[in-house]
Design an enzyme around this catalytic site. Structure first.
Site, PDB file in Angstrom:
ATOM      1  N   HIS A 250     -22.471 -16.340  13.442  1.00  0.00           N
ATOM      2  CA  HIS A 250     -22.100 -15.048  13.364  1.00  0.00           C
ATOM      3  C   HIS A 250     -22.230 -14.712  11.825  1.00  0.00           C
ATOM      4  CE1 HIS A 250     -20.809 -11.267  15.290  1.00  0.00           C
ATOM      5  NE2 HIS A 250     -21.729 -11.756  16.186  1.00  0.00           N
TER       6      HIS A 250
ATOM      7  N   ILE B 115      -5.631  -3.986  21.115  1.00  0.00           N
ATOM      8  CA  ILE B 115      -6.001  -4.358  22.371  1.00  0.00           C
ATOM      9  C   ILE B 115      -6.770  -5.771  21.834  1.00  0.00           C
ATOM     10  CG2 ILE B 115      -6.872  -4.111  24.712  1.00  0.00           C
ATOM     11  CD1 ILE B 115      -4.432  -2.113  23.562  1.00  0.00           C
ATOM     12  N   MET B 116      -6.434  -7.058  22.150  1.00  0.00           N
ATOM     13  CA  MET B 116      -7.294  -8.054  22.010  1.00  0.00           C
ATOM     14  C   MET B 116      -8.396  -8.122  22.824  1.00  0.00           C
ATOM     15  SD  MET B 116      -5.784  -9.297  19.519  1.00  0.00           S
ATOM     16  CE  MET B 116      -4.587  -8.407  18.662  1.00  0.00           C
ATOM     17  N   GLY B 117      -9.661  -8.564  21.892  1.00  0.00           N
ATOM     18  CA  GLY B 117     -11.022  -8.685  22.546  1.00  0.00           C
ATOM     19  C   GLY B 117     -11.658  -7.294  22.459  1.00  0.00           C
TER      20      GLY B 117
ATOM     21  N   HIS C 167     -15.062  -4.560  16.596  1.00  0.00           N
ATOM     22  CA  HIS C 167     -15.648  -5.241  15.990  1.00  0.00           C
ATOM     23  C   HIS C 167     -15.799  -5.021  14.440  1.00  0.00           C
ATOM     24  CE1 HIS C 167     -18.685  -8.442  14.659  1.00  0.00           C
ATOM     25  NE2 HIS C 167     -17.866  -9.132  15.679  1.00  0.00           N
TER      26      HIS C 167
ATOM     27  N   ARG D   1     -23.272 -10.177  22.983  1.00  0.00           N
ATOM     28  CA  ARG D   1     -22.571 -11.480  23.832  1.00  0.00           C
ATOM     29  C   ARG D   1     -21.912 -11.049  24.906  1.00  0.00           C
ATOM     30  NH1 ARG D   1     -20.038 -13.836  18.580  1.00  0.00           N
ATOM     31  NH2 ARG D   1     -19.230 -11.680  18.402  1.00  0.00           N
TER      32      ARG D   1
ATOM     33  N   ASP E 273     -15.151 -12.116  22.870  1.00  0.00           N
ATOM     34  CA  ASP E 273     -13.802 -12.761  23.378  1.00  0.00           C
ATOM     35  C   ASP E 273     -13.475 -12.244  24.632  1.00  0.00           C
ATOM     36  OD1 ASP E 273     -13.648 -14.855  21.466  1.00  0.00           O
ATOM     37  OD2 ASP E 273     -12.688 -13.607  19.804  1.00  0.00           O
TER      38      ASP E 273
ATOM     39  N   ARG F 100     -18.797 -23.224  17.115  1.00  0.00           N
ATOM     40  CA  ARG F 100     -19.050 -22.424  15.643  1.00  0.00           C
ATOM     41  C   ARG F 100     -19.223 -23.715  14.440  1.00  0.00           C
ATOM     42  NH1 ARG F 100     -18.193 -17.380  14.099  1.00  0.00           N
ATOM     43  NH2 ARG F 100     -19.284 -16.961  16.242  1.00  0.00           N
TER      44      ARG F 100
ATOM     45  N   ARG G  75     -16.215 -16.223  -6.556  1.00  0.00           N
ATOM     46  CA  ARG G  75     -14.792 -15.937  -7.257  1.00  0.00           C
ATOM     47  C   ARG G  75     -14.879 -14.679  -7.609  1.00  0.00           C
ATOM     48  NH1 ARG G  75     -11.149 -13.780  -9.926  1.00  0.00           N
ATOM     49  NH2 ARG G  75      -9.786 -15.069 -11.072  1.00  0.00           N
TER      50      ARG G  75
HETATM   51  C1  ACO Z   1     -15.407 -13.567  18.144  1.00  0.00           C
HETATM   52  C2  ACO Z   1     -14.562 -12.578  17.208  1.00  0.00           C
HETATM   53  O1  ACO Z   1     -13.695 -12.720  16.179  1.00  0.00           O
HETATM   54  S1  ACO Z   1     -14.653 -10.938  17.609  1.00  0.00           S
HETATM   55  C3  ACO Z   1     -13.085 -10.080  16.690  1.00  0.00           C
HETATM   56  C4  ACO Z   1     -11.807 -10.725  17.984  1.00  0.00           C
HETATM   57  N1  ACO Z   1     -10.825  -9.658  17.547  1.00  0.00           N
HETATM   58  C5  ACO Z   1     -10.002  -9.057  18.456  1.00  0.00           C
HETATM   59  O2  ACO Z   1     -10.373  -8.795  19.329  1.00  0.00           O
HETATM   60  C6  ACO Z   1      -8.743  -8.490  17.840  1.00  0.00           C
HETATM   61  C7  ACO Z   1      -8.912  -6.958  18.225  1.00  0.00           C
HETATM   62  N2  ACO Z   1      -9.505  -6.257  17.364  1.00  0.00           N
HETATM   63  C8  ACO Z   1      -9.537  -5.775  16.046  1.00  0.00           C
HETATM   64  O3  ACO Z   1      -8.321  -6.050  15.537  1.00  0.00           O
HETATM   65  C9  ACO Z   1     -10.534  -5.162  15.287  1.00  0.00           C
HETATM   66  O4  ACO Z   1     -11.309  -4.343  16.149  1.00  0.00           O
HETATM   67  C10 ACO Z   1     -11.255  -6.256  14.520  1.00  0.00           C
HETATM   68  C11 ACO Z   1     -10.306  -7.150  13.408  1.00  0.00           C
HETATM   69  C12 ACO Z   1     -12.268  -7.018  15.342  1.00  0.00           C
HETATM   70  C13 ACO Z   1     -12.119  -5.409  13.548  1.00  0.00           C
HETATM   71  O5  ACO Z   1     -11.501  -4.765  12.540  1.00  0.00           O
HETATM   72  P1  ACO Z   1     -11.884  -3.520  11.694  1.00  0.00           P
HETATM   73  O6  ACO Z   1     -13.316  -3.633  11.247  1.00  0.00           O
HETATM   74  O7  ACO Z   1     -10.981  -3.167  10.539  1.00  0.00           O
HETATM   75  O8  ACO Z   1     -11.765  -2.341  12.767  1.00  0.00           O
HETATM   76  P2  ACO Z   1     -12.467  -0.725  12.573  1.00  0.00           P
HETATM   77  O9  ACO Z   1     -12.529  -0.268  11.491  1.00  0.00           O
HETATM   78  O10 ACO Z   1     -13.438  -0.657  13.509  1.00  0.00           O
HETATM   79  O11 ACO Z   1     -11.183   0.126  13.319  1.00  0.00           O
HETATM   80  C14 ACO Z   1     -11.495   1.549  13.507  1.00  0.00           C
HETATM   81  C15 ACO Z   1     -10.429   1.964  14.329  1.00  0.00           C
HETATM   82  O12 ACO Z   1     -10.160   1.591  15.718  1.00  0.00           O
HETATM   83  C16 ACO Z   1      -8.759   0.876  15.698  1.00  0.00           C
HETATM   84  N3  ACO Z   1      -9.162  -0.323  16.532  1.00  0.00           N
HETATM   85  C17 ACO Z   1     -10.117  -1.413  16.343  1.00  0.00           C
HETATM   86  N4  ACO Z   1      -9.942  -2.270  16.989  1.00  0.00           N
HETATM   87  C18 ACO Z   1      -8.918  -2.139  18.066  1.00  0.00           C
HETATM   88  C19 ACO Z   1      -8.406  -2.690  19.044  1.00  0.00           C
HETATM   89  N5  ACO Z   1      -8.814  -3.870  19.315  1.00  0.00           N
HETATM   90  N6  ACO Z   1      -7.267  -2.033  19.716  1.00  0.00           N
HETATM   91  C20 ACO Z   1      -7.001  -0.720  19.402  1.00  0.00           C
HETATM   92  N7  ACO Z   1      -7.379  -0.074  18.292  1.00  0.00           N
HETATM   93  C21 ACO Z   1      -8.324  -0.448  17.507  1.00  0.00           C
HETATM   94  C22 ACO Z   1      -8.531   0.531  14.413  1.00  0.00           C
HETATM   95  O13 ACO Z   1      -7.101   0.380  14.362  1.00  0.00           O
HETATM   96  C23 ACO Z   1      -8.966   1.677  13.581  1.00  0.00           C
HETATM   97  O14 ACO Z   1      -7.945   2.972  13.800  1.00  0.00           O
HETATM   98  P3  ACO Z   1      -7.647   3.935  12.578  1.00  0.00           P
HETATM   99  O15 ACO Z   1      -8.995   4.417  12.262  1.00  0.00           O
HETATM  100  O16 ACO Z   1      -6.619   4.662  13.327  1.00  0.00           O
HETATM  101  O17 ACO Z   1      -7.030   3.004  11.626  1.00  0.00           O
HETATM  102  O1  OAA Z   2     -18.579 -11.769  13.131  1.00  0.00           O
HETATM  103  C1  OAA Z   2     -17.183 -11.395  13.155  1.00  0.00           C
HETATM  104  O2  OAA Z   2     -16.414 -10.697  12.190  1.00  0.00           O
HETATM  105  C2  OAA Z   2     -16.500 -11.991  14.159  1.00  0.00           C
HETATM  106  C3  OAA Z   2     -17.137 -12.457  15.327  1.00  0.00           C
HETATM  107  O3  OAA Z   2     -17.678 -11.708  16.272  1.00  0.00           O
HETATM  108  C4  OAA Z   2     -17.821 -13.984  15.233  1.00  0.00           C
HETATM  109  O4  OAA Z   2     -17.332 -14.608  14.265  1.00  0.00           O
HETATM  110  O5  OAA Z   2     -18.168 -14.264  16.265  1.00  0.00           O
END
Ligand code: ACO
Ligand code: OAA
Length: 374
Positions: free
Chosen positions: A186, A255-257, A260, A269, A311, A336, A355
């Site tokens: 990814h 909210i987990m999951g 993005h 996916r 996820d 991964r 850096r």
């Molecule tokens: C395979 C992977 O790694 S996929 C990612 C897995 N992680 C998760 O599911 C954790 C939950 N999700 C998140 O924390 C985030 O969406 C991330 C880390 C994935 C991306 O973070 P960012 O790029 O900073 O989010 P983004 O800029 O799109 O957020 C926009 C707004 O939506 C909100 N938001 C984003 N994701 C969520 C969420 N899961 N639940 C609630 N609010 C959310 C942010 O708080 C933000 O609000 P604001 O403008 O009031 O501050």
């Molecule tokens: O691309 C990202 O930031 C997170 C993700 O979905 C992954 O690693 O699969």
């Protein structure tokens, strides 16, 4: 979903290097590995073919796939010293910490002495990461020293056989295969970027992967599949889930999951794993977890315009297969590893130490006051 804020904190949208490995979100939602669409790969390939594509550049011919699978099969055994270390890790350790320690220990025992060994070291990790986690899990939880050199045909089946002590059925093997394909690569996500930063110092592959595992562990990245499971497991009906999600959104909880860093419309996916989650839900006669998941999905769309990432439905899919929640993120690692290693190879092939600079926001220049006068 609203336009993503680019730049600033989190380097969102900043280009930090080149890659030939994958594209993420190019048309809002697409994902390709070396030019192949993820849907095409998930439908038509085995995980080992995709691993070969990512690590070696092209899809294998039949004979190449067979010898690659035979090579991986021959690399499933663990050195005695590594088994002894795994036996000392307590049952209540987090399995991601076990993956990290296992990888690091393997790096002590089978050190990458030269970059000419990189492909063999990556293949060894690909073959042995399932052995590491299952050896520890079965020893610490069941008191059993399992045989990790099984005859299973695939990485996914190898993992499930070791975990359960019997070979998986066809549906479970298929889900594992697809899941491993979906998680394989990814672009510059946080864990891969960690691996590339480490590689840019000309460090060894095991150090790069150990660092990447640490980054993947967090709930904002790979740890979200486990965190999503803990969340949905609390609710016994879709209505209860909706009420709770509304409260969480009110309190501005994440909210987990969902959401993005790159995709703005959907995570490609998701629809693939969601279909398997539904199939598995029917298979086990579930009438709670899948409807709860769908309601959370609907409420997040309605209230925040946010979509499930890779996820979210992985949580229920793995759960329906009887996989303990704490082992969810280690499965992500098993997959991964291919992306991480290929990025390390790519970084090494055209390297300059990574850096960046920081904007200084600290104190103005000042003099040290003698300690007795502070
Ligand atoms: C395979 C992977 O790694 S996929 C990612 C897995 N992680 C998760 O599911 C954790 C939950 N999700 C998140 O924390 C985030 O969406 C991330 C880390 C994935 C991306 O973070 P960012 O790029 O900073 O989010 P983004 O800029 O799109 O957020 C926009 C707004 O939506 C909100 N938001 C984003 N994701 C969520 C969420 N899961 N639940 C609630 N609010 C959310 C942010 O708080 C933000 O609000 P604001 O403008 O009031 O501050
Ligand atoms: O691309 C990202 O930031 C997170 C993700 O979905 C992954 O690693 O699969």
């Amino acid at each position: 979903m609203a336009e993503k804020k680019q730049g600033g904190a989190g380097l969102r949208g900043q280009v930090a290097g080149k890659t030939a490995l994958s594209t993420v979100g190019k048309s809002g939602s697409g994902l390709t590995y070396r030019g192949y669409d993820i849907k095409d790969l998930a439908k038509n390939c085995q995980f080992e073919e995709v691993a070969y594509l990512i690590l070696k550049g092209e899809l294998p011919k039949q004979s190449e796939l067979e010898s690659y699978k035979a090579k991986l099969k021959g690399m499933r055994g663990l050195p005695q010293a590594l088994k002894e270390v795994l036996e000392r890790i307590p049952a209540n350790a987090h399995p991601m910490d076990v993956m990290r320690t296992g990888t690091s220990m393997l790096g002590n025992l089978e050190t990458e002495e030269s970059f000419s060994e990189q492909e063999d070291k990556a293949d060894r990790l690909l073959a042995s990461l399932p052995s590491i986690i299952c050896y520890w899990y079965r020893f610490s939880h069941d008191g059993e020293r399992i045989e990790t050199e099984t005859d299973d045909d695939s990485v996914g089946a190898h993992f499930l056989t070791m975990l359960r002590g019997e070979a998986p059925n066809a549906l479970h093997e298929e889900v594992m295969n697809t899941s491993l394909i979906l998680y394989a690569e990814h672009e510059f996500n946080a864990s891969t970027f960690t691996a590339r930063v480490c590689a840019s110092t000309l460090s060894d592959l095991h150090s790069c992967v150990t660092g990447a595992i640490g980054s993947l562990r967090g709930p904002l990245h790979g740890g979200a599949n486990e965190a999503a499971m803990d969340m949905i497991a609390q609710w016994s009906s879709a209505d209860e889930a909706e009420k709770a999600i509304m409260g969480m959104l009110e309190r501005k909880d994440k909210i987990m999951g969902f959401g993005h860093a790159v995709y703005t419309e959907s995570d490609p996916r998701n629809e693939i794993i969601k279909e398997y989650a539904k199939k598995l839900s029917d298979d086990v006669g579930d009438d709670t977890l899948f409807p709860v998941s769908v309601r959370v999905d609907d409420v997040m769309k309605r209230e925040k315009g946010l979509f499930p990432n890779a996820d979210f439905y992985h949580a229920s899919a793995y759960h329906f297969m009887g996989i303990p929640t704490k082992l969810f993120t280690p499965i992500f690692v098993m997959s991964r590893l291919t992306g991480w290693a290929a990025h390390v190879f790519e970084q090494r092939a055209d390297n300059r130490i990574i850096r960046p600079s920081a904007d200084y926001v600290g104190a103005e220049p000042r003099k040290v006051t003698p300690i007795e006068q502070r």
